[in-house]
Write an enzyme that holds these catalytic residues in place. Structure first.
Site, mmCIF file in Angstrom:
data_model
loop_
_atom_site.group_PDB
_atom_site.id
_atom_site.type_symbol
_atom_site.label_atom_id
_atom_site.label_comp_id
_atom_site.label_asym_id
_atom_site.label_seq_id
_atom_site.Cartn_x
_atom_site.Cartn_y
_atom_site.Cartn_z
ATOM 1 N N LYS A 116 41.586 35.339 36.241
ATOM 2 C CA LYS A 116 41.502 36.508 37.120
ATOM 3 C C LYS A 116 40.281 36.486 38.028
ATOM 4 O O LYS A 116 40.318 37.040 39.127
ATOM 5 C CB LYS A 116 41.564 37.768 36.293
ATOM 6 N N TYR A 202 35.798 51.277 38.077
ATOM 7 C CA TYR A 202 36.937 51.869 37.383
ATOM 8 C C TYR A 202 37.483 52.983 38.261
ATOM 9 O O TYR A 202 36.821 54.001 38.476
ATOM 10 C CB TYR A 202 36.471 52.413 36.036
ATOM 11 N N HIS A 208 49.664 52.174 40.428
ATOM 12 C CA HIS A 208 49.839 50.722 40.385
ATOM 13 C C HIS A 208 51.021 50.399 41.295
ATOM 14 O O HIS A 208 52.150 50.792 41.018
ATOM 15 C CB HIS A 208 50.121 50.274 38.941
ATOM 16 N N GLU A 275 49.664 42.385 42.704
ATOM 17 C CA GLU A 275 49.490 43.726 42.136
ATOM 18 C C GLU A 275 48.254 44.420 42.695
ATOM 19 O O GLU A 275 47.179 43.807 42.773
ATOM 20 C CB GLU A 275 49.358 43.639 40.607
ATOM 21 N N ARG A 291 55.263 34.408 38.715
ATOM 22 C CA ARG A 291 56.537 34.260 37.974
ATOM 23 C C ARG A 291 57.428 35.440 38.308
ATOM 24 O O ARG A 291 57.022 36.361 38.998
ATOM 25 C CB ARG A 291 56.237 34.280 36.471
ATOM 26 N N VAL A 294 59.315 41.402 34.734
ATOM 27 C CA VAL A 294 60.262 42.229 33.976
ATOM 28 C C VAL A 294 60.982 43.192 34.929
ATOM 29 O O VAL A 294 62.202 43.360 34.867
ATOM 30 C CB VAL A 294 59.504 43.033 32.891
HETATM 31 P P1 ADP Z 1 46.798 42.710 32.724
HETATM 32 O O1 ADP Z 1 46.851 41.328 33.283
HETATM 33 O O2 ADP Z 1 46.219 42.761 31.347
HETATM 34 O O3 ADP Z 1 48.088 43.449 32.870
HETATM 35 P P2 ADP Z 1 45.723 44.058 35.116
HETATM 36 O O4 ADP Z 1 44.502 43.622 35.824
HETATM 37 O O5 ADP Z 1 47.038 43.778 35.764
HETATM 38 O O6 ADP Z 1 45.702 43.481 33.625
HETATM 39 O O7 ADP Z 1 45.634 45.607 34.853
HETATM 40 C C1 ADP Z 1 46.572 46.295 34.061
HETATM 41 C C2 ADP Z 1 46.415 47.785 34.242
HETATM 42 O O8 ADP Z 1 45.078 48.211 33.880
HETATM 43 C C3 ADP Z 1 46.581 48.267 35.682
HETATM 44 O O9 ADP Z 1 47.929 48.461 36.027
HETATM 45 C C4 ADP Z 1 45.796 49.571 35.612
HETATM 46 O O10 ADP Z 1 46.547 50.565 34.942
HETATM 47 C C5 ADP Z 1 44.620 49.240 34.727
HETATM 48 N N1 ADP Z 1 43.455 48.761 35.532
HETATM 49 C C6 ADP Z 1 43.147 47.484 35.851
HETATM 50 N N2 ADP Z 1 42.026 47.425 36.634
HETATM 51 C C7 ADP Z 1 41.616 48.693 36.814
HETATM 52 C C8 ADP Z 1 40.510 49.312 37.546
HETATM 53 N N3 ADP Z 1 39.614 48.599 38.214
HETATM 54 N N4 ADP Z 1 40.422 50.673 37.521
HETATM 55 C C9 ADP Z 1 41.313 51.426 36.817
HETATM 56 N N5 ADP Z 1 42.366 50.906 36.129
HETATM 57 C C10 ADP Z 1 42.520 49.575 36.112
#
Ligand code: ADP
Length: 452
Positions: A116, A202, A208, A275, A291, A294
């Protein structure tokens, strides 16, 4: 075109890929663990190979066993589905080394996007806006304190190797950051064998929103609009819809163009999803999935494009046979992920399905390997079905979804159908007024009521 494809997965997604192959006149090979010998993807495939005992590590994640199965069956290509080996760059490389086509992006793209920290750097370079945060990995608690002061609290500490919402910790203030750093990096080490973490601002109440892209090996890239996946529990998606109630067409157009341009810049190939978190009219990249996802059916329902078919064509070297101008989004689609879990406590509920009846009718699609008598083994993910509904408007879609959920019978195990029924009747959901925190508050509200 390929004559035979091996499907390196199980459950609903194995069946989904099998259906696309059949529609294209391609023969299929199923692989399965001993626990899945009687499952639907095995029954419907032209050939099947048992690749190991129930445990995922010894079967669906066993690279050598999957590749051997492809060799002995003379398969031309392997479709990995999602999960398991789908984002494993070493596997993609091994497949190609054996003269078999991997239906997906290049190993290099899988590798970069799978880390990441690297992915964020690559995205930023390609012109995609990212969440403000650390410049790459954060090495020590002292550095975490420094970065926290720079970006401002609250901050999120995330695992570079993260996935499935694991290895993430919030620090509300500078007092929490050392502890959060240690917990996140410890969790990352035990879950992914790599303790590296990075930091992000945060965001308090974002949505999302993700963009689906298709790119061929001739430089053509199109986007297929967005999916809103804000309804999450423990950072895992529960229900997805397209289009997002929060976007208008000019915002969609703008972010779609940014993403396509970036994919052209990096020379991406195959299906992919970028995303974002979306807050106050701004998009912030969080990760890219290299990929099929779901929730891909909601995009298929509004665009009419078969994403698996396109993946197969692209892997075979074909050009996309439509342009961006020819992509049109029509109506509204919602997907409910149905898990074999208790709808209140979310504890898994494996077992035997004793009775089964699927909803049907116009605009209703069920992607599931379930049938009456099917066994849901305890070894894998608890998602057992996806109910996807399309309507000409969001309202029609919601009415139809209510009807379809009420028709769905899965006896013998408990499922999250009752949760979906409650959720789609909540006024905030009906109004399209929700963010990534909404569902947990909604579910928590229920527990509190139960405790009274
Ligand atoms: P994973 O690969 O574990 O799914 P992601 O980076 O896609 O991780 O994040 C998954 C979820 O976590 C996001 O859809 C969101 O709900 C929350 N999240 C991730 N980054 C942040 C952020 N900077 N601030 C608030 N929520 C976050």
């Amino acid at each position: 075109m390929f004559e035979k494809i091996l499907i390196a997965n199980r459950g609903e997604i194995a069946l989904r890929v099998l259906r696309a192959c059949r529609d294209m006149g391609i023969r299929t090979v199923a692989v399965h663990s001993t626990a899945d010998a009687e499952s639907m993807h095995v029954r419907l495939a032209d050939e099947s190979v048992c690749i190991g005992p129930p445990s995922g590590t010894e079967s669906y994640l066993n690279k050598a066993a999957v590749i051997s199965a492809a060799m002995v069956t003379n398969s031309d290509a392997i479709h990995p589905g999602y999960g398991f080996l789908s984002e494993n760059a070493d596997f993609a490389e091994m497949v190609e080394e054996h003269g078999i086509t991997f239906i997906g992006p290049t190993p290099e793209h899988i590798r970069v996007m799978g880390d990441k920290v690297q992915a964020k750097i690559a995205a930023q370079k390609a012109g995609i806006p990212v969440v403000p945060g650390s410049d790459g990995a954060v090495e020590s608690p002292e550095e975490a304190i420094k970065v926290g002061a720079e970006i401002g609290y609250p901050v999120l500490i995330k695992a570079s190797a993260g996935g499935g919402g694991r290895g993430m910790k919030v620090a509300e203030t500078a007092d929490d950051v050392v502890e959060a750093f240690k917990v996140a990096s410890g969790e990352a080490k035990s879950a992914f064998g790599n303790g590296e973490v990075y930091m992000e601002k945060y965001l308090s109440k974002p949505r999302h929103i993700e963009i689906q892209v298709l790119a061929d090996s001739h430089g053509n890239v199109v986007h297929l609009g967005e999916r809103d996946c804000s309804l999450q529990r423990k950072h895992q998606k529960v229900l997805e819809e397209s289009p997002s109630p929060a976007l208008n067409s000019s915002e969609r157009e703008r972010i779609g163009q940014v993403v396509c341009e970036a994919m052209r810049n990096i020379g991406y190939r195959n299906a992919g999803t970028v995303e974002f978190l979306y807050e106050n009219g701004e998009f912030y990249f969080i990760e890219m999935n290299t990929r099929l996802q779901v929730e891909h059916p909601v995009t298929e329902m509004v665009t009419g494009v078969d994403l698996v078919r396109e993946q197969i064509r692209i892997a075979n070297g074909a050009e996309l046979d439509f342009s961006q101008d020819e992509v049109s989004m029509s109506g509204h689609a919602i997907e409910c992920r149905i898990n074999a879990e208790d709808p209140v406590t979310f504890t898994p509920s494996p077992g035997q399905v004793t009775g089964y009846h699927m909803p049907g009718g116009l605009g209703v699609r069920v992607d599931s390997g379930l049938f009456s008598g099917a066994k849901i083994p305890p070894y894998y993910d608890s998602m057992v079905a996806k109910l996807i509904v399309h309507g000409r408007s969001r309202n029609e879609c919601l009415m139809r979804l209510r009807r379809a959920l009420s028709e769905y019978v899965i006896d013998g195990v408990t499922t999250t159908i009752p949760l979906h029924e409650k959720l789609i009747n909540a006024q905030d959901f009906i109004d399209g007024n929700y963010d990534i925190r909404w569902l947990e508050e909604f579910v928590l509200g229920d527990d509190q009521k139960a405790n009274r």
